[in-house]
Design a protein around this motif. Structure first.
Motif, PDB file in Angstrom:
ATOM      1  N   UNK A 345     -21.260  73.832 -22.933  1.00 32.05           N
ATOM      2  CA  UNK A 345     -22.463  73.015 -22.834  1.00 32.05           C
ATOM      3  C   UNK A 345     -22.609  72.450 -21.423  1.00 32.05           C
ATOM      4  N   UNK A 346     -21.484  72.078 -20.815  1.00 37.67           N
ATOM      5  CA  UNK A 346     -21.562  71.650 -19.419  1.00 37.67           C
ATOM      6  C   UNK A 346     -22.094  72.796 -18.570  1.00 37.67           C
ATOM      7  N   UNK A 347     -21.605  74.003 -18.842  1.00 35.64           N
ATOM      8  CA  UNK A 347     -22.069  75.177 -18.100  1.00 35.64           C
ATOM      9  C   UNK A 347     -23.569  75.368 -18.257  1.00 35.64           C
ATOM     10  N   UNK A 348     -24.055  75.250 -19.496  1.00 34.08           N
ATOM     11  CA  UNK A 348     -25.490  75.446 -19.732  1.00 34.08           C
ATOM     12  C   UNK A 348     -26.306  74.415 -18.975  1.00 34.08           C
ATOM     13  N   UNK A 349     -25.871  73.154 -19.028  1.00 35.20           N
ATOM     14  CA  UNK A 349     -26.618  72.117 -18.335  1.00 35.20           C
ATOM     15  C   UNK A 349     -26.611  72.345 -16.828  1.00 35.20           C
ATOM     16  N   UNK A 350     -25.429  72.706 -16.311  1.00 27.88           N
ATOM     17  CA  UNK A 350     -25.351  72.894 -14.863  1.00 27.88           C
ATOM     18  C   UNK A 350     -26.221  74.075 -14.432  1.00 27.88           C
ATOM     19  N   UNK A 351     -26.234  75.123 -15.250  1.00 26.40           N
ATOM     20  CA  UNK A 351     -27.096  76.262 -14.924  1.00 26.40           C
ATOM     21  C   UNK A 351     -28.554  75.846 -15.002  1.00 26.40           C
ATOM     22  N   UNK A 352     -28.886  75.071 -16.045  1.00 26.51           N
ATOM     23  CA  UNK A 352     -30.268  74.604 -16.175  1.00 26.51           C
ATOM     24  C   UNK A 352     -30.643  73.751 -14.980  1.00 26.51           C
ATOM     25  N   UNK A 353     -29.674  72.972 -14.495  1.00 29.99           N
ATOM     26  CA  UNK A 353     -29.936  72.139 -13.323  1.00 29.99           C
ATOM     27  C   UNK A 353     -30.325  72.971 -12.121  1.00 29.99           C
ATOM     28  N   UNK A 354     -29.623  74.087 -11.933  1.00 30.63           N
ATOM     29  CA  UNK A 354     -29.957  74.973 -10.810  1.00 30.63           C
ATOM     30  C   UNK A 354     -31.384  75.497 -10.963  1.00 30.63           C
ATOM     31  N   UNK A 355     -31.713  75.899 -12.203  1.00 30.13           N
ATOM     32  CA  UNK A 355     -33.061  76.423 -12.448  1.00 30.13           C
ATOM     33  C   UNK A 355     -34.098  75.352 -12.143  1.00 30.13           C
ATOM     34  N   UNK A 356     -33.861  74.157 -12.674  1.00 32.43           N
ATOM     35  CA  UNK A 356     -34.839  73.082 -12.507  1.00 32.43           C
ATOM     36  C   UNK A 356     -35.014  72.747 -11.029  1.00 32.43           C
ATOM     37  N   UNK A 357     -33.908  72.703 -10.324  1.00 32.45           N
ATOM     38  CA  UNK A 357     -34.013  72.359  -8.908  1.00 32.45           C
ATOM     39  C   UNK A 357     -34.716  73.476  -8.125  1.00 32.45           C
ATOM     40  N   UNK A 358     -34.424  74.724  -8.523  1.00 32.77           N
ATOM     41  CA  UNK A 358     -35.060  75.833  -7.812  1.00 32.77           C
ATOM     42  C   UNK A 358     -36.567  75.817  -8.015  1.00 32.77           C
ATOM     43  N   UNK A 359     -37.008  75.342  -9.184  1.00 31.03           N
ATOM     44  CA  UNK A 359     -38.440  75.327  -9.473  1.00 31.03           C
ATOM     45  C   UNK A 359     -39.068  73.982  -9.115  1.00 31.03           C
ATOM     46  N   UNK A 360     -38.361  73.194  -8.351  1.00 26.79           N
ATOM     47  CA  UNK A 360     -38.936  71.938  -7.891  1.00 26.79           C
ATOM     48  C   UNK A 360     -39.153  70.939  -9.004  1.00 26.79           C
ATOM     49  N   UNK A 375     -32.537  84.097  -9.532  1.00 28.94           N
ATOM     50  CA  UNK A 375     -31.426  83.161  -9.660  1.00 28.94           C
ATOM     51  C   UNK A 375     -30.294  83.822 -10.429  1.00 28.94           C
ATOM     52  N   UNK A 376     -29.677  84.838  -9.835  1.00 31.79           N
ATOM     53  CA  UNK A 376     -28.684  85.594 -10.621  1.00 31.79           C
ATOM     54  C   UNK A 376     -27.515  84.739 -11.097  1.00 31.79           C
ATOM     55  N   UNK A 377     -27.076  83.836 -10.240  1.00 31.51           N
ATOM     56  CA  UNK A 377     -25.917  83.042 -10.650  1.00 31.51           C
ATOM     57  C   UNK A 377     -26.272  82.182 -11.867  1.00 31.51           C
ATOM     58  N   UNK A 378     -27.441  81.511 -11.772  1.00 35.51           N
ATOM     59  CA  UNK A 378     -27.857  80.674 -12.891  1.00 35.51           C
ATOM     60  C   UNK A 378     -28.040  81.525 -14.139  1.00 35.51           C
ATOM     61  N   UNK A 379     -28.574  82.734 -13.961  1.00 37.60           N
ATOM     62  CA  UNK A 379     -28.782  83.614 -15.113  1.00 37.60           C
ATOM     63  C   UNK A 379     -27.460  83.939 -15.786  1.00 37.60           C
ATOM     64  N   UNK A 380     -26.502  84.395 -15.014  1.00 41.96           N
ATOM     65  CA  UNK A 380     -25.225  84.779 -15.618  1.00 41.96           C
ATOM     66  C   UNK A 380     -24.542  83.579 -16.256  1.00 41.96           C
ATOM     67  N   UNK A 381     -24.625  82.448 -15.574  1.00 45.45           N
ATOM     68  CA  UNK A 381     -23.998  81.251 -16.126  1.00 45.45           C
ATOM     69  C   UNK A 381     -24.648  80.886 -17.446  1.00 45.45           C
ATOM     70  N   UNK A 382     -25.989  80.903 -17.452  1.00 43.87           N
ATOM     71  CA  UNK A 382     -26.687  80.529 -18.679  1.00 43.87           C
ATOM     72  C   UNK A 382     -26.416  81.548 -19.792  1.00 43.87           C
ATOM     73  N   UNK A 383     -26.331  82.785 -19.399  1.00 38.85           N
ATOM     74  CA  UNK A 383     -26.080  83.828 -20.398  1.00 38.85           C
ATOM     75  C   UNK A 383     -24.699  83.650 -21.023  1.00 38.85           C
ATOM     76  N   UNK A 450     -39.069  81.176  -4.602  1.00 39.77           N
ATOM     77  CA  UNK A 450     -38.229  81.740  -3.545  1.00 39.77           C
ATOM     78  C   UNK A 450     -36.810  81.822  -4.066  1.00 39.77           C
ATOM     79  N   UNK A 451     -36.045  82.711  -3.480  1.00 40.13           N
ATOM     80  CA  UNK A 451     -34.645  82.773  -3.847  1.00 40.13           C
ATOM     81  C   UNK A 451     -34.013  81.450  -3.455  1.00 40.13           C
ATOM     82  N   UNK A 452     -33.331  80.878  -4.439  1.00 44.82           N
ATOM     83  CA  UNK A 452     -32.742  79.558  -4.222  1.00 44.82           C
ATOM     84  C   UNK A 452     -31.264  79.750  -3.983  1.00 44.82           C
TER      85      UNK A 452
END
Lengths: 629, 497
Positions: A345-360, A375-383, A450-452
Motif C-alpha cells: 500500500x505504501x508502494x501504491x501511494x508513492x507511485x500514485x504520488x509520482x503520477x499526481x505530481x507529474x500531472x501537476x 511514467x514507466x517507473x510509476x507504472x511498474x510500481x503501481x502494477x 511531458x516525461x516526468x
C-alpha cells in the motif's frame, strides 16, 4: 545490544526536537539529512536490535526495559517501559523500515514545499510516537504513543492549512478517532480498576485468573478497546474519516493512513489477544466488523474518481481483512497481512504520488490515461503494488497473506463459510477496483504529459517496496503453495497459532478458489475498463446502476447519515444552548471572582498600620482556633 | 564510622565555611576597584559552590544520619542538608540572573553579595536549628540582611518604603514569635526542640499556656511563609523591591521558612498536631482563596506573582496539615515529603519566572507589566516557550512538575480523609490557572507592544533554559526528587522512631 532498544523511538524524537527547535534556521539539505537520517538511524537500530534478539533470544522470549517510573500515585503505577517480543519486532521493523523509505521519498517529493521543515518535524514526531506505540510495555505508555500518532495525523492531514477543506478534513479525522479514543481510555480505566495494573504482560497474566470467559467486565473492557481500535483503524462505523484524510501530502497518506497508524487498532487487539480470547462474543464482533468493512469499503473503492480515495477505501477494506483474521483467532495472519499491506500500500501511494505530481496535482483517474509509456517507473510500481493488493496467486506477497486469512476464516471454530464467502467476494472486488485504476490510468489513450523524471530519492523507495511487495510473502505459504510457516513460528511465542489447521485437501481447494477470485476480479476489470468500455457505459446509464454508483461513491452515505444524525442535531443543540441557563451561572462565577478580587485588593491599601492590625486580628483568630476548635 | 568518631563541628562545616568566605569577600571587596567588581560576583559563586560540595561531603560522612553539634542546638539531618543544597543552588542562580540587572542600575556593589551570602548563612542556620534560640538567630540574620537588600536602591522611594514596611511588620512578627517561644519555655522548661517534644509527650504540661505559645509561634512563622492573614507585606514588598531583590526573597527564604515550620511544628510540637493542624487548615484555605482571587486582575507581573506566592504557600500548608490523622503518624512521611517537594518545586518555578522578568529587562525598562509580555513569542520564541513551561508549571498543568507537586499534596490530603479540603484546593487552583494562562495568551496570541532588544547574557539564557526545561524533565520523571524528599523527611527525629 537489546539494551539499545530505547534508541529506536528516541532517535526520531531527537530529530523532531532538533527540527522543531531550529525555527526555520536550517537549510533544506540539513533538514533532509536530519529528518530522513534520524529515521534511517532508527531503522538501523531496529534491525540491530532485531538481529540480536533472533541470534540470542532472551529468556521467556521477551525483553523488557524499564526506562523510568512514570506515574506513581497511590496504587496506580505506570512504568515507562519498552517491551520487545516477536510481535513488537515485526511492528518495529515495518514502522521504522517503511518509515525510512517514505522519508527518503519525501526528501524529493516535498522539495518545493515551503513547509519543508515543519513537514519533517511532524513526520519524525509521528515515527517516534508510532514506535512508542508498538514498543510500549504498559497500556498507559502505549496510550501516549496512540494519542501522539493521532496528533501527528491531525497535523499532517491539515498540513496545507491555508485551504479550509484540508483543515476540515483534519478536524474530522481528529474528532472521529477521538470518539474511539475516549472509549479506549474508559476501557483502560476499567482494566486498571479490575486488575490493578496496566502493564500489558501483567494484564495477560492476571486476566485469565480474574475473569471467567464472557464475564461482564472483560466483555466491557474488550468492547471499549475495540471501539478505540475501530476508530483508529477506520472500521465500520467510524471509517468516515479516512477517505477525507487524503487531503494531506501523498507520502503522509502512504505512511500514516496506509502503512502504519491506521493499523494500530489491529496491533492493539493482537497485543491484548488474551483478553479478546476471554470474550468470544466481542471477538466474534471483531470478525463481523472486519467482514462488513471489507465488503463495504471494497464496493466504495469501485466508485471513486480520485486515485487517492480509491486507495484509501482499499486501505479500509484491507484492514477489514486484518480484523476478520483477528476475529477468527488467526492473530499471526493478521500481523502478516499488516506487514505485507504496509509494503504494497505504501508502494501504491508513492507511485500514485509520482503520477499526481507529474500531472501537476491531478487526482481524477478519468483525466488520466496511457501513462504507461510516459511514467514507466510509476507504472511498474503501481502494477506490482496492485497485483500484490489483488493477491495475484503465487508471485505476490499479498496472495500469501490474504489466503492465510481466508483459510483461517474457513477453518477456525469462530469462523465459517459465511465469513469465508464475504472475504472471497471481497478478494474479487479488490482485483476489480485495483485494476480499474491500473487500466484507466496507465492504459488506453489519455492525457498527455511531458516525461516526468524522478531522482534517486524516489526511485530507491519504489524499488525497495516493489521488491518487498513480491518477496515479502515468501516467509509463510499456504497449503496450495507448499506449506511454510516461518512467520507464524517466529510469532508463536507472542501470538498463539490457529487451531485447528486447515486440512490438506480443503486447503488446496480453498487456494484454487482464492486464485479464481483474484483472477476473476482482474478479468472483470479488463473487460469493463479496457476491452469493452461500452458495456460499462451501458450499465452506467441505467437508473439503478447510477443510484448504486452514487451510493458507493459517497461511501454508503455514512457522511450524510452522520451529518443528519449527529452533526446537525449537535450543532442545533449547541446553537440553542448558546444563551442558556448555564451561561448566567458561569458569568456569575466570573463576576463573583472579579468582585472578590476588588474586595481583596481593597484590603491591600498600602498602610502599614492596617497590615499590623491584620496581623493582630489574625493572631486573635488563631488563638480562637487553637483554644476553641 | 560511628557518629562519635566524627569531628565535633562536622555538621556545621558548611556554615562555618560560608561565614569565613563571606567575611573574606567583605574584606576583599573593600579593596577592589570598581572595574573589578565582577570578581566579587565570581567569588560569591565560588563560595556557594564550595559550600555545596562541602555539604555533600558532610552527607557522605554522616551517612545521611542526623548529627548534632553545639550541644544539640544544631542538627544536620538529611532534610537539613538537602534543603541547604537547594538553597545554595537557588542563591547562586539568583546571583547569575540578577548580575546584569544590578549592573545596569548601579547596584552591583559589594553590599549586595555580602548581604546575600549572610542571608544565606542565616537560612542555613534556620534550616539546621534544633533549638529555638538558634532558630531565632538564623531568622534574624536572614531577615536583617533581606530588609537591607530591599532598601539597597536607597534613592528609590518605593524601595525604601517597601523596606520600611517589611521591617516594621517583620519586627512585629518577630515579637510574636519570641512571645510564643517564651510561653513554650514557660510551659515546658526548655527551648531545645527535641527535649520539648519529649516533655510534651510525657504530658503534665499546662495545656492553655502551651496552646497560647503555639499560636504565637505559628503566627510568627506564618509571617515568614506569607500566608493569610500574615501576608500583607508580600504584595507591597515584592512590588516595591528592585526586581533582583524580589527574585531573592521569593526563592531561597521560602525553603528556610519551610524548614522553620517543620522544625517547630514537627520536631518540637508534633504532639500538638491536633491544634496546629486546625490553624493551618484555616490559613491554607484563606491563602489559596485570597492569593488566587487577588491575582486575577493584576496588571503587574511582580504583584501577580506575589499573590501567587501566597496561594502556593497555602497549598504547601495542605501537605503539612495532612500528616497526623487522629494521633496516628503513619502517613506523616508521605504528607511532609509532599510539602517539601512542593516547596522545592515552587522555588524552582519562582526562580524561573522572576528570572524571566530580569532577563527581559534592560536599562531603563523593568519588564514588569503584563503588557510587556505581549507577543513575546514573535520577539524571542525560545524565551516565550520557557515562560510557557514555567506558567504551566505554576498552574499545575501536566506534564510539568507543577502538576505532580499538586498531585502529591492532594494525595496526602485525601489520605488524611479531608476530601472537602482537596476539592477546595483543586477549585481554587482552577481560579489560579486563569491568570497564569493569561500570560501564555499574551505571549502567543497578542501583538508585541515593546520593540526593545532582548539581550540576556549567554549565562542567563543557559540557566533559564535549564530552569524552564527542568519543569518538563522533573514533570516526566519526578520519581527521584520525590524519593529524596521522602528519605529526607523520614530522617526527622519524631518520624524516625
Amino acid at each position: 545490544m537489546l539494551r539499545l532498544i530505547w534508541l529506536v523511538p528516541a532517535l526520531p524524537l531527537a530529530g523532531f526536537v532538533v527540527l522543531a527547535a531550529s525555527g526555520g534556521r536550517l537549510d533544506r539539505r540539513s533538514i533532509a539529512w536530519i529528518g530522513a537520517g534520524s529515521v534511517g538511524l532508527a531503522a538501523l537500530a531496529a534491525i540491530a536490535v532485531a538481529a540480536a534478539f533472533v541470534a540470542a533470544p532472551p529468556p521467556a522470549g521477551a525483553y523488557t526495559q524499564v526506562l523510568w517510573h512514570w506515574i506513581e500515585a497511590g496504587d496506580f503505577s505506570a512504568r515507562a517501559s519498552l517491551y520487545l517480543d516477536p510481535l513488537a519486532i515485526v511492528m518495529m521493523l515495518v514502522v521504522a523500515g517503511v518509515g525510512f523509505v517514505i522519508h527518503l521519498y519525501s526528501v524529493e517529493f516535498m522539495r518545493g514545499d515551503e513547509g519543508y521543515n515543519r513537514y519533517f518535524a511532524y513526520m519524525n514526531l509521528f515515527v517516534a510516537a508510532m514506535l512508542l506505540l508498538v514498543l510500549a510495555g504498559d497500556l498507559a505508555f502505549l496510550f501516549v504513543g496512540w494519542e501522539g500518532v493521532g496528533l501527528c495525523s491531525y497535523l499532517l492531514i491539515g498540513f496545507w492549512y491555508r485551504d479550509a477543506v484540508n483543515g476540515a478534513a483534519a478536524q474530522k479525522a481528529f474528532i472521529v478517532t477521538r470518539t474511539g479514543d475516549a472509549a479506549m481510555a474508559v476501557g483502560l480505566f476499567l482494566l486498571f480498576a479490575s486488575l490493578g495494573t496496566l502493564d500489558i504482560q501483567g494484564i495477560a497474566l492476571r486476566a485469565p485468573g480474574a475473569w471467567a470467559p464472557d464475564a461482564a467486565p472483560v466483555v466491557a473492557a474488550t468492547a471499549l478497546l475495540l471501539a478505540g481500535a475501530v476508530g483508529k483503524s477506520a472500521q465500520l462505523p467510524l471509517q468516515v474519516w479516512l477517505p477525507d484524510a487524503m487531503a494531506g501530502p501523498t507520502p503522509v497518506s502512504a505512511l500514516i493512513h496506509a502503512a502504519t497508524m491506521v493499523t494500530a487498532g489491529v496491533y492493539l487487539i493482537a497485543r491484548n489477544h488474551v483478553l479478546f480470547a476471554l470474550a468470544p462474543a466481542v471477538q466474534y464482533a471483531v470478525a463481523i466488523i472486519g467482514a462488513l468493512t471489507l465488503l463495504g469499503a471494497g464496493g466504495a473503492a469501485l466508485a471513486q474518481h480520485d486515485i487517492k480515495r480509491v486507495l484509501a477505501w482499499s486501505t479500509v477494506s484491507q484492514i477489514g481483512y486484518m480484523f476478520l483474521a483477528l476475529g477468527v483467532g488467526a492473530w499471526a495472519a493478521a500481523i502478516f497481512h499488516f506487514m505485507v499491506h504496509a509494503f504494497f500500500k505504501a508502494l501504491l501511494f508513492l507511485a500514485a504520488g509520482v503520477v499526481i505530481q507529474a500531472l501537476g496535482g491531478e487526482h481524477d483517474i478519468f483525466r488520466m490515461g496511457g501513462l504507461r509509456r510516459r511514467l514507466p517507473l510509476a507504472f511498474w510500481a503501481f502494477l506490482v503494488g496492485g497485483a500484490s493488493l489483488s493477491a495475484l496467486p503465487l508471485v505476490t506477497a499479498g496472495y500469501y497473506s490474504k489466503s492465510l486469512i481466508l483459510d483461517a476464516a474457513w477453518a477456525s471454530p469462530q469462523g465459517g463459510a459465511w465469513l469465508w464467502a464475504a472475504a472471497w467476494v471481497g478478494a474479487a472486488l479488490t482485483g476489480l477496483y485495483t485494476f480499474r485504476v491500473v487500466f484507466q490510468v496507465f492504459f488506453g489513450a489519455g492525457a498527455t504529459t511531458d516525461t516526468h523524471r524522478v531522482g534517486w530519492p524516489i526511485r530507491i523507495p519504489l524499488a525497495v517496496l516493489m521488491l518487498l511487495s513480491v518477496i515479502g510473502g515468501f516467509v509463510e505459504a499456504p497449503q496450495v503453495a507448499g506449506r511454510l510457516e516461518a512467520f507464524g513460528h517466529f510469532l508463536a511465542s507472542a501470538l498463539p497459532p490457529l487451531q485447528p489447521a486447515v486440512a490438506p485437501g480443503t486447503g488446496f481447494a480453498l487456494g484454487v478458489a482464492e486464485g479464481i477470485a483474484s483472477f476473476g476480479g482482474i478479468a472483470l476489470a479488463y473487460a469493463f475498463f479496457l476491452r469493452r468500455r461500452s458495456i460499462a457505459a451501458l450499465v452506467a446509464r441505467s437508473a439503478i446502476a447510477a443510484a448504486l454508483h452514487r451510493l458507493l461513491e459517497s461511501g454508503w452515505g455514512f457522511d450524510r447519515l452522520d451529518d443528519h444524525l449527529l452533526v446537525r442535531p449537535y450543532l442545533a443543540l449547541a446553537r440553542r444552548l448558546r444563551a442558556d441557563l448555564a451561561d448566567p451561572g458561569y458569568d456569575a462565577l466570573a463576576a463573583a471572582a472579579a468582585a472578590a478580587h476588588r474586595g481583596l485588593s481593597r484590603s491591600q491599601n498600602g498602610r502599614v498600620r492596617w497590615y499590623a492590625g491584620g496581623i493582630v486580628v489574625g493572631s486573635i483568630l488563631l488563638v480562637g482556633a487553637g483554644v476553641w476548635l | 564510622m560511628s557518629a562519635s568518631d566524627l569531628p565535633i563541628l562536622l555538621p556545621a562545616y558548611g556554615e562555618i565555611l560560608l561565614l569565613v568566605l563571606a567575611s573574606a569577600i567583605l574584606l576583599v571587596d573593600l579593596f577592589l576597584p570598581e572595574r573589578l567588581r565582577g570578581l566579587t560576583h565570581w567569588l560569591s559563586l565560588a563560595t556557594l559552590a564550595a559550600c555545596f560540595v562541602l555539604t555533600v561531603q558532610v552527607v557522605r560522612a554522616t551517612g545521611g544520619q542526623a548529627a548534632y553539634t553545639f550541644g544539640g542546638m544544631f542538627v544536620a539531618d538529611l532534610m537539613a542538608n538537602v534543603l541547604k543544597l537547594v538553597v545554595y543552588a537557588a542563591v547562586a542562580a539568583v546571583l547569575v540572573y540578577s548580575r546584569r540587572y544590578l549592573a545596569e542600575r548601579g547596584m552591583l556593589r559589594g553590599e549586595f553579595f555580602v548581604l546575600a551570602l549572610f542571608a544565606t548563612l542565616g537560612m542555613a542556620v534556620m534550616i539546621s536549628a534544633n533549638h529555638m534560640l538558634a532558630l531565632y538567630l538564623g531568622l534574624e540574620l536572614m531577615s536583617l540582611c533581606v530588609y537591607s537588600m530591599v532598601a539597597l536602591n536607597r534613592d528609590s522611594a518605593t524601595s525604601t518604603e517597601a523596606a520600611m514596611k517589611y521591617f516594621v511588620l517583620g519586627a512585629l512578627a518577630s515579637g510574636l514569635l519570641l512571645y510564643g517561644m517564651s510561653m513554650l519555655y514557660g510551659a515546658t522548661g526548655t527551648l531545645d526542640l527535641t527535649q520539648m517534644a519529649q516533655v510534651i509527650a510525657v504530658g503534665q504540661v499546662n495545656g492553655v499556656v502551651l496552646v497560647f505559645g503555639l499560636v504565637f509561634v505559628v503566627a510568627g512563622l506564618s509571617f515568614k511563609l506569607g500566608v493569610v492573614p500574615f501576608h500583607m507585606w508580600i504584595p507591597d514588598v515584592y512590588h516595591g523591591a528592585p526586581n533582583a531583590m524580589t527574585l531573592f526573597i521569593s526563592t531561597a527564604p521560602k525553603l528556610a521558612a519551610f524548614a522553620m515550620a517543620v522544625r517547630m511544628l514537627v520536631n518540637g510540637l508534633i504532639d500538638l498536631a491536633g491544634d496546629w493542624q486546625q490553624m493551618l487548615v484555616v490559613m491554607a484555605v484563606l491563602s489559596m482563596a485570597l492569593g488566587n482571587f487577588a491575582a486575577i486582575a493584576q496588571t503587574n507581573i511582580k504583584r501577580m506573582l506575589a499573590y501567587s506566592t501566597i496561594s502556593h504557600m497555602g497549598f504547601m500548608l495542605l501537605g503539612l496539615l495532612a500528616g497526623v490523622v487522629g494521633g496516628n503518624r503513619f502517613s506523616a512521611p508521605d504528607a511532609y515529603s509532599a510539602a517539601m517537594f512542593y516547596t522545592v518545586v515552587y522555588v524552582l518555578m519562582s526562580l524561573g519566572s522572576f528570572g524571566m522578568v530580569l532577563a527581559l529587562s534592560r536599562a531603563g525598562f523593568e519588564a514588569e507589566e503584563l503588557d510587556d509580555y505581549r507577543g513575546l513569542n514573535q520577539r524571542d520564541p525560545w524565551l516565550a516557550f520557557l515562560m510557557l513551561l514555567l506558567m504551566f508549571a505554576l498552574a499545575g498543568v501536566p506534564p510539568t512538575v507543577g502538576f505532580y507537586a499538586k498531585l502529591a499534596v492532594i494525595d496526602a490530603v485525601i489520605k488524611a480523609g479531608q476530601i472537602w479540603l482537596a476539592v477546595v484546593a483543586v477549585l481554587l487552583s482552577l481560579v489560579g490557572a486563569f491568570y497564569y494562562l493569561r500570560v501564555v495568551k499574551l505571549m502567543y496570541f497578542d501583538e508585541p507592544r515593546d520593540a526593545g532588544p532582548i539581550a540576556p547574557g549567554r549565562d542567563v539564557r543557559w540557566l533559564l533554559s535549564a530552569n524552564g526545561l527542568a519543569m518538563l524533565v522533573l514533570g516526566v520523571m519526578p520519581g527521584s526528587l520525590m524519593a529524596l524528599c521522602l528519605v529526607a523527611v523520614q530522617g526527622l527525629y519524631p518520624l524516625a522512631r
